[in-house]
Enzyme design. Structure first.
Site, mmCIF file in Angstrom:
data_model
loop_
_atom_site.group_PDB
_atom_site.id
_atom_site.type_symbol
_atom_site.label_atom_id
_atom_site.label_comp_id
_atom_site.label_asym_id
_atom_site.label_seq_id
_atom_site.Cartn_x
_atom_site.Cartn_y
_atom_site.Cartn_z
ATOM 1 N N SER A 1 0.833 -1.204 0.000
ATOM 2 C CA SER A 1 0.000 0.000 0.000
ATOM 3 C C SER A 1 0.872 1.260 0.000
ATOM 4 O O SER A 1 1.641 1.449 -0.927
ATOM 5 C CB SER A 1 -0.957 -0.059 1.202
ATOM 6 O OG SER A 1 -1.973 0.907 1.074
ATOM 7 N N ASP B 1 -10.110 -5.415 -3.678
ATOM 8 C CA ASP B 1 -9.514 -4.387 -2.814
ATOM 9 C C ASP B 1 -10.361 -3.115 -2.881
ATOM 10 O O ASP B 1 -10.482 -2.494 -3.944
ATOM 11 C CB ASP B 1 -8.086 -4.123 -3.305
ATOM 12 C CG ASP B 1 -7.302 -3.200 -2.388
ATOM 13 O OD1 ASP B 1 -7.906 -2.279 -1.802
ATOM 14 O OD2 ASP B 1 -6.078 -3.413 -2.263
ATOM 15 N N HIS C 1 -7.334 -5.840 0.571
ATOM 16 C CA HIS C 1 -6.160 -5.014 0.903
ATOM 17 C C HIS C 1 -5.421 -5.519 2.152
ATOM 18 O O HIS C 1 -4.435 -4.922 2.567
ATOM 19 C CB HIS C 1 -6.637 -3.577 1.143
ATOM 20 C CG HIS C 1 -5.577 -2.528 0.968
ATOM 21 N ND1 HIS C 1 -5.079 -2.163 -0.274
ATOM 22 C CD2 HIS C 1 -4.904 -1.744 1.855
ATOM 23 C CE1 HIS C 1 -4.169 -1.217 -0.134
ATOM 24 N NE2 HIS C 1 -4.042 -0.944 1.159
#
Lengths: 295, 295
Positions: B152, B236, B273
């Protein structure tokens, strides 16, 4: 039967991890959570074996899922993993949240008999209610093929549940388990509170019914049919503090005439009590159970 | 050179995970932590390659170590893993702890130039100071063989650091990275605060210097020498929200004449995620870097 409520779902290891909750009769109506890892191969028409993971003190249904490192190997062997919480939550017992080793997060997988703790019936939850709830929900699980493993308090739980229910579980394994809780501090504190105070030098039979070393010493499981694997780190502070006592389990195995293959107790050099230890040997434990679950 | 202080040590995957802290010049004297996984094969006379893992928003030096699932594969290949924190801590900037995507836990691996955030110089920490500190400490690391990966915000960090410093890192990979932060909400919020406010439609060059898609589009790395692997889950939420933009990275690769082997961007069906996604593909990422680190 209570209805399962799905709280969260994540794809992992080609399968699905789902957090469920339901109101538990065993826990006096309190809502309890568990995580279920379902490999992609699972379906109602092709149900998969079940590995039950019991976490330790202060942990919950997420700890093993997030830090245990066993889901990829479970997926490889087409095993589901069921991860319950470690105690009732919100039972509103006075002092329930004060100690890290009693009350919330410290159910010890037993049935409390002391009135104050009457909702602390994790044994019934795990052995009776949860399998029924899972069966009813028709999630693709073959509940005739179950094994159990756990860590620390959950290692005690895994060994104890297996030795008391050899027809329910094919095998048991444990990381750093409390092997002799009727004689060691965590267990004595819990049993004194949840069951009954003991001031004598020898614990009452109600305590011994939850002591894996005692259960193994008296086991009537057929010769050659015990399947136990235990790993303990030599750098484990709780081993040094006398909380774990793997030697008591080894002695009990000898007393009961078990071979070292039936009860494997391994000391792992330098490892401690943390999930770093568990994640290192997680695959080996899942492989061990796969032998019996897929046989 | 600052002295490393060892805060905690755990055996894992036959090696050792140690948490160190030191007062960082880059961070204006603030103490910063990192975790180092050292495989058992590492020694001063036989130093091992280094894989740097950069965590995402709200995380710290422990997140990857506990949930990433990459240490066993790193051990198998004899790689060290260095896991820094994600921001300065205790810089005493007003509002530093108010937002989850700005301030503490959100350093974005850049050098802040806005006076208010002047201690937020994670870029210098990672690229210059940390390698020096590690070298000085003589821990058995071969800092001429380094690769970088992250998640991320840390995936943005990994790609950006690699593209700006191709002589420092052999390869880069990322889970769910913010690929185009000068155009997407997290990045714009951070760059507006840490660097300079931008009200124009096209971001200033100071922003673009930290945008992986822009950096890749203009890269002067020799033909065939870019080594990037990116995994993004199709489930995600942040992909759907337009925070990640892997297509921008793919476009940039095309614009810069890179082959699909040089810049692999993979969409993984149904993954989200979380670290459940990371742990599923962690081994593949470590294997990817091992190819370049051990060559």
């Amino acid at each position: 039967m209570p209805k399962l409520e799905s709280k969260q779902s994540n794809k992992v290891a080609s399968g699905t991890l789902t957090k469920y909750s339901f109101p538990s009769t065993s826990l006096g109506g309190l809502t309890t959570n568990f995580n279920l890892f379902l490999p992609s191969s699972a379906s109602s028409s092709s149900p998969v074996p079940v590995l039950l993971y019991l976490a330790g003190l202060t942990c919950n249904e997420d700890t093993g899922a997030q830090k245990g490192g066993f889901l990829l190997t479970a997926a490889k062997h087409g095993l589901a993993v069921v991860m319950p919480d470690t105690s009732p939550r919100g039972a509103e017992v006075e002092g329930e949240d004060e100690d890290w080793d009693l009350g919330s997060g410290a159910g010890f997988y037993i049935n409390a008999t002391a009135d104050k703790w009457k909702k602390y019936r994790m044994y019934d939850l795990i052995v009776e209610e949860l399998p029924k709830v899972l069966k009813e929900a028709d999630l693709g699980l073959d509940l005739t093929r179950m094994s159990v493993f756990g860590h620390s308090m959950g290692g005690h739980g895994a060994l104890m549940l297996y030795l008391r229910n050899p027809n329910l579980f094919k095998s048991a394994s444990a990381f750093s388990p409390a092997c002799n809780p009727s004689q060691t501090p965590w267990g004595k504190k819990a049993f004194n509170a949840y069951i009954q105070p003991c001031t004598r030098s020898s614990p009452p039979s109600e305590w011994l019914a939850y002591d894996s070393s005692r259960l193994l010493a008296r086991s009537e499981i057929a010769k050659g049919d015990v399947h136990i694997l235990v790993d303990v780190g030599t750098g484990d502070q709780f081993l040094k503090d006398g909380q774990l006592e793997p030697d008591a389990l080894k002695e009990a195995a000898k007393e009961n005439g078990r071979t070292q293959e039936e009860v494997q107790v391994r000391l792992q050099d330098g490892y401690d009590h943390s999930y770093y230890f568990i994640s290192t040997f997680a695959s080996e434990h899942v492989e061990y159970h796969a032998n019996f679950l897929k046989a």
